[in-house]
Design an enzyme around this catalytic site. Structure first.
Site, PDB file in Angstrom:
ATOM      1  N   ASP A 166       0.842  -1.205   0.000  1.00  0.00           N
ATOM      2  CA  ASP A 166       0.000   0.000   0.000  1.00  0.00           C
ATOM      3  C   ASP A 166       0.871   1.245   0.000  1.00  0.00           C
ATOM      4  O   ASP A 166       2.029   1.216   0.418  1.00  0.00           O
ATOM      5  CB  ASP A 166      -0.977   0.016   1.191  1.00  0.00           C
ATOM      6  CG  ASP A 166      -0.299   0.117   2.554  1.00  0.00           C
ATOM      7  OD1 ASP A 166       0.787  -0.471   2.729  1.00  0.00           O
ATOM      8  OD2 ASP A 166      -0.856   0.798   3.438  1.00  0.00           O
TER       9      ASP A 166
ATOM     10  N   GLU B 195      -0.017  -1.027   5.888  1.00  0.00           N
ATOM     11  CA  GLU B 195       1.039  -0.431   6.718  1.00  0.00           C
ATOM     12  C   GLU B 195       0.839   1.062   6.877  1.00  0.00           C
ATOM     13  O   GLU B 195       1.020   1.618   7.952  1.00  0.00           O
ATOM     14  CB  GLU B 195       2.417  -0.721   6.098  1.00  0.00           C
ATOM     15  CG  GLU B 195       3.579  -0.488   7.070  1.00  0.00           C
ATOM     16  CD  GLU B 195       4.066   0.944   7.117  1.00  0.00           C
ATOM     17  OE1 GLU B 195       4.803   1.292   8.049  1.00  0.00           O
ATOM     18  OE2 GLU B 195       3.722   1.737   6.226  1.00  0.00           O
TER      19      GLU B 195
HETATM   20  N1  BES Z   1       8.434   3.584   5.426  1.00  0.00           N
HETATM   21  C1  BES Z   1       7.743   4.186   6.503  1.00  0.00           C
HETATM   22  C2  BES Z   1       8.440   4.029   7.832  1.00  0.00           C
HETATM   23  C3  BES Z   1       9.683   4.860   7.963  1.00  0.00           C
HETATM   24  C4  BES Z   1       9.628   6.211   7.759  1.00  0.00           C
HETATM   25  C5  BES Z   1      10.846   4.260   8.313  1.00  0.00           C
HETATM   26  C6  BES Z   1      10.757   6.973   7.875  1.00  0.00           C
HETATM   27  C7  BES Z   1      11.977   5.013   8.448  1.00  0.00           C
HETATM   28  C8  BES Z   1      11.939   6.370   8.215  1.00  0.00           C
HETATM   29  C9  BES Z   1       6.357   3.626   6.621  1.00  0.00           C
HETATM   30  O1  BES Z   1       5.767   3.261   5.423  1.00  0.00           O
HETATM   31  C10 BES Z   1       5.480   4.672   7.243  1.00  0.00           C
HETATM   32  O2  BES Z   1       5.336   5.739   6.726  1.00  0.00           O
HETATM   33  N2  BES Z   1       4.886   4.343   8.371  1.00  0.00           N
HETATM   34  C11 BES Z   1       3.944   5.172   9.008  1.00  0.00           C
HETATM   35  C12 BES Z   1       3.319   4.318  10.063  1.00  0.00           C
HETATM   36  C13 BES Z   1       2.088   4.887  10.671  1.00  0.00           C
HETATM   37  C14 BES Z   1       1.004   5.137   9.679  1.00  0.00           C
HETATM   38  C15 BES Z   1       1.601   3.970  11.761  1.00  0.00           C
HETATM   39  C16 BES Z   1       4.611   6.392   9.609  1.00  0.00           C
HETATM   40  O3  BES Z   1       5.735   6.323  10.112  1.00  0.00           O
HETATM   41  O4  BES Z   1       3.993   7.459   9.568  1.00  0.00           O
HETATM   42 ZN    ZN Z   2       6.635   2.353   4.085  1.00  0.00          ZN
END
Ligand code: BES
Ligand code: ZN
Length: 461
Positions: free
Chosen positions: A88, A153
């Site tokens: 997603d 995710e």
């Molecule tokens: N890829 C990101 C996580 C991430 C962001 C890892 C920056 C390292 C550095 C992931 O897809 C993401 O955006 N996760 C969300 C999770 C939330 C919706 C619970 C986030 O971090 O906002």
């Molecule tokens: Zn991500």
């Protein structure tokens, strides 16, 4: 290995065409109208897994978007790795800021631009191609592999924990490998060992029972936008600390070793500010920028609305105002607990002149992963071979909530092997993945599979 690496080198054009097909499906999990695309994307993955030679590839329905699974278990006695990623993506808006259409993968310079190029379709694809390179050339893999790609995710992985609980046997493995984060900088590969958690809240304020003429009523009632601004302004003190009572309780302090190590990293606060176009950096006093992002909890207003926001002017005193506010959390804070503290405090400081309601939209826990595990050692060796450089260790400010559940539900440690870049525009217009990282990632993934048995010789699963 020679043959596998040579194949990866020779197939680059095809990889770009295939990843473009994957990216072309607008799998925006948060939009109801993209539901059919979510299903198409999951089907694309099942089909692709079969084509590269994975077995038992299938889709598992959940109460939300489907989970995709595939495996190759032909290496008895060898370790089993569970590769996790997500298909997603975040909404592409605002569309007018994209230099090429968000769902048309476009190469410009040394980057591939598209929504999901780095987060996370491109990085999922990296592993699929390294698996393919082994299976097509040697008919086997150096380890057993299970691949789990979810579709929720970006909206908090709401239904994935239940899936892990239901499918404990299917998902048995020795470790989890995730590529959904970034390298420290261009040409600076890194191993990530920490992610922040999250509590995502919404505040809704109601003042008068209808919109009012701001001339006839201005000065007689508390404008809900003003009241909301007053609340938000009280969530930080002048030192940039969050004022919610109990917010910092139990926060795991940075160790001296970590602080010393972070100061030695090739990072310039000045350059960081310049690249972001801000006049000065801002945040909790007493901590460096890297410390604030990686290891300190924070509170941000993500959006605020109410009243008239169209072109021109309208003299209105609105009835309602709302804001979305998220808090990034660090180890030992608990997302639900923080959400409750937030609600209690906002209700306490809200003026009596308005009605306030607070909702907890979603959350997740922070994670620290071991840096001396066999998986991390294999990843260090793989990065050194794939990128010709020794990686450094870093944490990240973002969240991947399922990492903690992998530990709690399946008992598995995670290796975070990111191939993105900090300026990759994730969640923003013109997201990209650097092609050197993309192709280097495929080679690194192949090296990881090849190296792992030496570091994890005994099969547990
Ligand atoms: N890829 C990101 C996580 C991430 C962001 C890892 C920056 C390292 C550095 C992931 O897809 C993401 O955006 N996760 C969300 C999770 C939330 C919706 C619970 C986030 O971090 O906002
Ligand atoms: Zn991500």
């Amino acid at each position: 290995m020679e043959q596998v690496l040579g194949y990866i080198e020779g197939e680059q054009d095809r990889y770009l065409r295939e990843v473009a097909d994957f990216i072309a499906i607008p799998s925006v999990s948060t939009n109801a109208e993209n539901r059919p695309d979510m299903l198409n994307c999951a089907n694309w993955l099942v089909d692709h897994m079969r084509r590269i030679g994975l077995q038992n590839a299938q889709m598992f329905p959940t109460a939300g978007h489907p989970v995709v699974y595939g495996e190759w278990l032909g290496a008895p006695g060898k370790p089993t790795i569970l590769i996790y990623g997500h298909y997603d993506v975040q909404p592409p808006e605002p569309l007018d800021l994209w230099e090429s259409p968000p769902f048309e993968a476009t190469v410009r310079g040394e980057n591939l631009y598209a929504r999901g190029a780095a987060d996370d379709k491109g990085q999922v694809f990296i592993h699929l191609k390294s698996l393919e390179a082994f299976l097509k050339n040697t008919g086997t893999l150096p380890v057993n592999v299970k691949v789990l790609v979810e579709g929720e995710e970006e909206i908090g992985s709401e239904h994935l924990a239940a899936f892990l609980k239901e499918q404990k046997d299917l998902l048995k493995a020795d470790l989890v490998l995730i590529s959904d984060s970034s390298m420290f900088a261009r040409d600076v590969p890194s191993i990530c060992y920490g992610l922040r958690g999250l509590s995502y809240m919404q505040i809704d304020l109601v003042g008068p029972n209808k919109d009012l003429h701001s001339g006839s009523f201005g000065g007689t009632v508390h404008n809900p936008i003003q009241a909301l601004a007053e609340i938000i302004a009280r969530l930080h003190d002048k030192n940039g600390k969050v004022t919610i009572p109990g917010f910092y309780k139990g926060v795991l302090p940075l160790t001296r070793t970590e602080r010393t190590a972070y100061r030695k990293l090739p990072f310039s606060e000045k350059k960081y500010a310049r690249e972001l176009g801000v006049k000065a950096l801002h945040g909790e006093k007493g901590f460096t920028t890297l410390e604030r992002v990686w290891a300190r909890p924070t509170l941000e207003c993500n959006g605020i609305w109410g009243g008239f926001t169209g072109d021109g002017a309208k003299t209105v005193l609105p009835s309602k105002a709302s804001a979305k506010i998220s808090m990034r959390l660090v180890p030992n804070q608990k997302s639900d607990k923080i959400a409750k503290l937030f609600e209690k405090y906002v209700k306490k400081i809200a003026p009596r002149t308005v009605t306030v309601s607070v909702r907890n939209l979603h959350g997740g826990e922070a994670a620290l992963t071991p840096i001396d595990s066999p998986g991390v050692k294999a990843a260090v060796a793989a990065l050194a071979k794939g990128f010709g450089k020794q990686p450094l260790y870093q944490r990240e400010g973002g969240s991947i909530p399922i990492v903690v559940q992998f530990k709690q539900i399946l008992g598995l440690d995670t290796v975070l092997l990111g191939f993105g870049l900090p300026d990759e525009n994730a969640h923003a217009p013109n997201e990209f993945i650097n092609l050197k990282n993309f192709f280097g990632g495929i080679k690194t993934s192949a090296h990881f599979l090849n190296e792992l048995p030496a570091y994890l010789p005994t099969k547990k699963s």
